[in-house]
Write a protein that holds these residues in place. Structure first.
Motif, PDB file in Angstrom:
ATOM      1  N   ALA A  23       0.827  -1.210   0.000  1.00  0.00           N
ATOM      2  CA  ALA A  23       0.000   0.000   0.000  1.00  0.00           C
ATOM      3  C   ALA A  23       0.862   1.261   0.000  1.00  0.00           C
ATOM      4  CB  ALA A  23      -0.938  -0.002   1.204  1.00  0.00           C
ATOM      5  N   ILE A  24       1.950   1.262   0.749  1.00  0.00           N
ATOM      6  CA  ILE A  24       2.847   2.417   0.769  1.00  0.00           C
ATOM      7  C   ILE A  24       3.465   2.632  -0.596  1.00  0.00           C
ATOM      8  CG2 ILE A  24       5.044   3.265   1.683  1.00  0.00           C
ATOM      9  CD1 ILE A  24       4.211   1.916   4.367  1.00  0.00           C
ATOM     10  N   THR A  25       3.907   1.554  -1.228  1.00  0.00           N
ATOM     11  CA  THR A  25       4.479   1.653  -2.569  1.00  0.00           C
ATOM     12  C   THR A  25       3.434   2.140  -3.562  1.00  0.00           C
ATOM     13  OG1 THR A  25       5.967  -0.156  -2.026  1.00  0.00           O
ATOM     14  CG2 THR A  25       5.696   0.366  -4.359  1.00  0.00           C
ATOM     15  N   GLN A  26       2.217   1.632  -3.436  1.00  0.00           N
ATOM     16  CA  GLN A  26       1.135   2.049  -4.329  1.00  0.00           C
ATOM     17  C   GLN A  26       0.831   3.532  -4.164  1.00  0.00           C
ATOM     18  OE1 GLN A  26      -0.281   0.155  -6.735  1.00  0.00           O
ATOM     19  NE2 GLN A  26      -1.342   1.989  -7.411  1.00  0.00           N
ATOM     20  N   ASN A  27       0.859   4.036  -2.932  1.00  0.00           N
ATOM     21  CA  ASN A  27       0.629   5.466  -2.717  1.00  0.00           C
ATOM     22  C   ASN A  27       1.692   6.306  -3.395  1.00  0.00           C
ATOM     23  OD1 ASN A  27      -1.777   5.399  -1.323  1.00  0.00           O
ATOM     24  ND2 ASN A  27      -0.805   5.295   0.676  1.00  0.00           N
ATOM     25  N   ALA A  28       2.954   5.890  -3.302  1.00  0.00           N
ATOM     26  CA  ALA A  28       4.033   6.626  -3.967  1.00  0.00           C
ATOM     27  C   ALA A  28       3.845   6.602  -5.479  1.00  0.00           C
ATOM     28  CB  ALA A  28       5.388   6.030  -3.589  1.00  0.00           C
ATOM     29  N   TYR A  29       3.441   5.469  -6.016  1.00  0.00           N
ATOM     30  CA  TYR A  29       3.162   5.361  -7.450  1.00  0.00           C
ATOM     31  C   TYR A  29       2.021   6.292  -7.848  1.00  0.00           C
ATOM     32  CZ  TYR A  29       1.389   3.480 -11.827  1.00  0.00           C
ATOM     33  OH  TYR A  29       0.933   3.352 -13.114  1.00  0.00           O
ATOM     34  N   ASP A  30       0.962   6.300  -7.044  1.00  0.00           N
ATOM     35  CA  ASP A  30      -0.185   7.157  -7.350  1.00  0.00           C
ATOM     36  C   ASP A  30       0.219   8.622  -7.413  1.00  0.00           C
ATOM     37  OD1 ASP A  30      -1.790   4.927  -7.418  1.00  0.00           O
ATOM     38  OD2 ASP A  30      -2.630   5.242  -5.409  1.00  0.00           O
ATOM     39  N   VAL A  31       1.029   9.058  -6.471  1.00  0.00           N
ATOM     40  CA  VAL A  31       1.470  10.454  -6.465  1.00  0.00           C
ATOM     41  C   VAL A  31       2.344  10.734  -7.685  1.00  0.00           C
ATOM     42  CG1 VAL A  31       2.857  12.158  -5.217  1.00  0.00           C
ATOM     43  CG2 VAL A  31       1.233  10.709  -3.975  1.00  0.00           C
ATOM     44  N   ALA A  32       3.258   9.819  -8.010  1.00  0.00           N
ATOM     45  CA  ALA A  32       4.138  10.004  -9.164  1.00  0.00           C
ATOM     46  C   ALA A  32       3.355  10.048 -10.474  1.00  0.00           C
ATOM     47  CB  ALA A  32       5.176   8.893  -9.215  1.00  0.00           C
ATOM     48  N   GLU A  33       2.266   9.313 -10.546  1.00  0.00           N
ATOM     49  CA  GLU A  33       1.448   9.268 -11.765  1.00  0.00           C
ATOM     50  C   GLU A  33       0.284  10.264 -11.735  1.00  0.00           C
ATOM     51  OE1 GLU A  33       1.975   7.463 -14.577  1.00  0.00           O
ATOM     52  OE2 GLU A  33       3.895   6.904 -13.670  1.00  0.00           O
ATOM     53  N   ARG A  34       0.355  11.195 -10.821  1.00  0.00           N
ATOM     54  CA  ARG A  34      -0.688  12.232 -10.666  1.00  0.00           C
ATOM     55  C   ARG A  34      -2.064  11.623 -10.391  1.00  0.00           C
ATOM     56  NH1 ARG A  34       1.100  17.496 -13.431  1.00  0.00           N
ATOM     57  NH2 ARG A  34       3.292  17.066 -13.755  1.00  0.00           N
ATOM     58  N   LEU A  35      -2.054  10.619  -9.548  1.00  0.00           N
ATOM     59  CA  LEU A  35      -3.283   9.962  -9.130  1.00  0.00           C
ATOM     60  C   LEU A  35      -3.507  10.158  -7.630  1.00  0.00           C
ATOM     61  CD1 LEU A  35      -2.876   6.620 -11.101  1.00  0.00           C
ATOM     62  CD2 LEU A  35      -4.479   8.470 -11.608  1.00  0.00           C
ATOM     63  N   VAL A  79      -4.812  -4.131  -2.546  1.00  0.00           N
ATOM     64  CA  VAL A  79      -5.302  -4.711  -3.798  1.00  0.00           C
ATOM     65  C   VAL A  79      -6.135  -3.754  -4.639  1.00  0.00           C
ATOM     66  CG1 VAL A  79      -5.261  -7.061  -2.895  1.00  0.00           C
ATOM     67  CG2 VAL A  79      -7.362  -5.747  -2.765  1.00  0.00           C
ATOM     68  N   ILE A  80      -6.685  -2.703  -4.059  1.00  0.00           N
ATOM     69  CA  ILE A  80      -7.492  -1.769  -4.851  1.00  0.00           C
ATOM     70  C   ILE A  80      -6.561  -0.939  -5.730  1.00  0.00           C
ATOM     71  CG2 ILE A  80      -7.554  -0.003  -3.045  1.00  0.00           C
ATOM     72  CD1 ILE A  80     -10.402   0.638  -3.975  1.00  0.00           C
ATOM     73  N   ARG A  81      -6.901  -0.843  -6.983  1.00  0.00           N
ATOM     74  CA  ARG A  81      -6.059  -0.139  -7.964  1.00  0.00           C
ATOM     75  C   ARG A  81      -6.856   0.953  -8.660  1.00  0.00           C
ATOM     76  NH1 ARG A  81      -2.361  -1.913  -5.638  1.00  0.00           N
ATOM     77  NH2 ARG A  81      -1.237  -3.782  -6.120  1.00  0.00           N
ATOM     78  N   PRO A  82      -6.156   1.973  -9.142  1.00  0.00           N
ATOM     79  CA  PRO A  82      -6.842   3.021  -9.896  1.00  0.00           C
ATOM     80  C   PRO A  82      -7.420   2.471 -11.200  1.00  0.00           C
ATOM     81  CG  PRO A  82      -4.487   3.509  -9.742  1.00  0.00           C
ATOM     82  CD  PRO A  82      -4.748   2.245  -8.989  1.00  0.00           C
ATOM     83  N   PRO A  83      -8.453   3.102 -11.721  1.00  0.00           N
ATOM     84  CA  PRO A  83      -9.080   2.597 -12.948  1.00  0.00           C
ATOM     85  C   PRO A  83      -8.127   2.543 -14.138  1.00  0.00           C
ATOM     86  CG  PRO A  83     -10.292   4.475 -12.055  1.00  0.00           C
ATOM     87  CD  PRO A  83      -9.104   4.258 -11.183  1.00  0.00           C
ATOM     88  N   THR A  84      -7.072   3.359 -14.133  1.00  0.00           N
ATOM     89  CA  THR A  84      -6.130   3.391 -15.256  1.00  0.00           C
ATOM     90  C   THR A  84      -4.977   2.422 -15.101  1.00  0.00           C
ATOM     91  OG1 THR A  84      -4.905   5.170 -14.177  1.00  0.00           O
ATOM     92  CG2 THR A  84      -6.638   5.818 -15.722  1.00  0.00           C
TER      93      THR A  84
END
Length: 86
Positions: A23-35, A79-84
């Motif tokens: 989840a922490i890694t996913q949050n960093a990815y979301d911020v980097a991808e403007r999500l 496990v929840i992922r952005p729609p993109t």
């Protein structure tokens, strides 16, 4: 003092660690991808899930119910992922 009752709770909390890292890694990815909007959504949804599950599990299972709630919420957040997302 006898702390053996805490062992069950610690074991349950131990299972949350891998999901927390995801989840922490996913949050960093979301911020980097403007999500960042999705990171916020995930956090709010996880908080609502924790509150709801705690209302049911704590009265029935006590502190172990709270630990299980934390585990379920961490799995949900991992496990929840952005729609993109691929």
């Amino acid at each position: 003092a006898d702390y053996s009752a805490a062992a069950k709770v610690l074991v349950i909390h131990g299972w949350t660690i891998p999901f927390m890292f995801v989840a922490i890694t996913q949050n960093a990815y979301d911020v980097a991808e403007r999500l960042a909007w999705f990171a916020t959504f995930r956090m709010v949804a996880g908080a609502l899930l924790i509150i709801t599950l705690n209302l049911f599990l704590i009265p029935r299972y006590g502190i172990a119910g709270s630990a299980v709630t934390t585990l379920i919420a961490q799995i949900f957040s991992a496990v929840i992922r952005p729609p993109t997302s691929p």
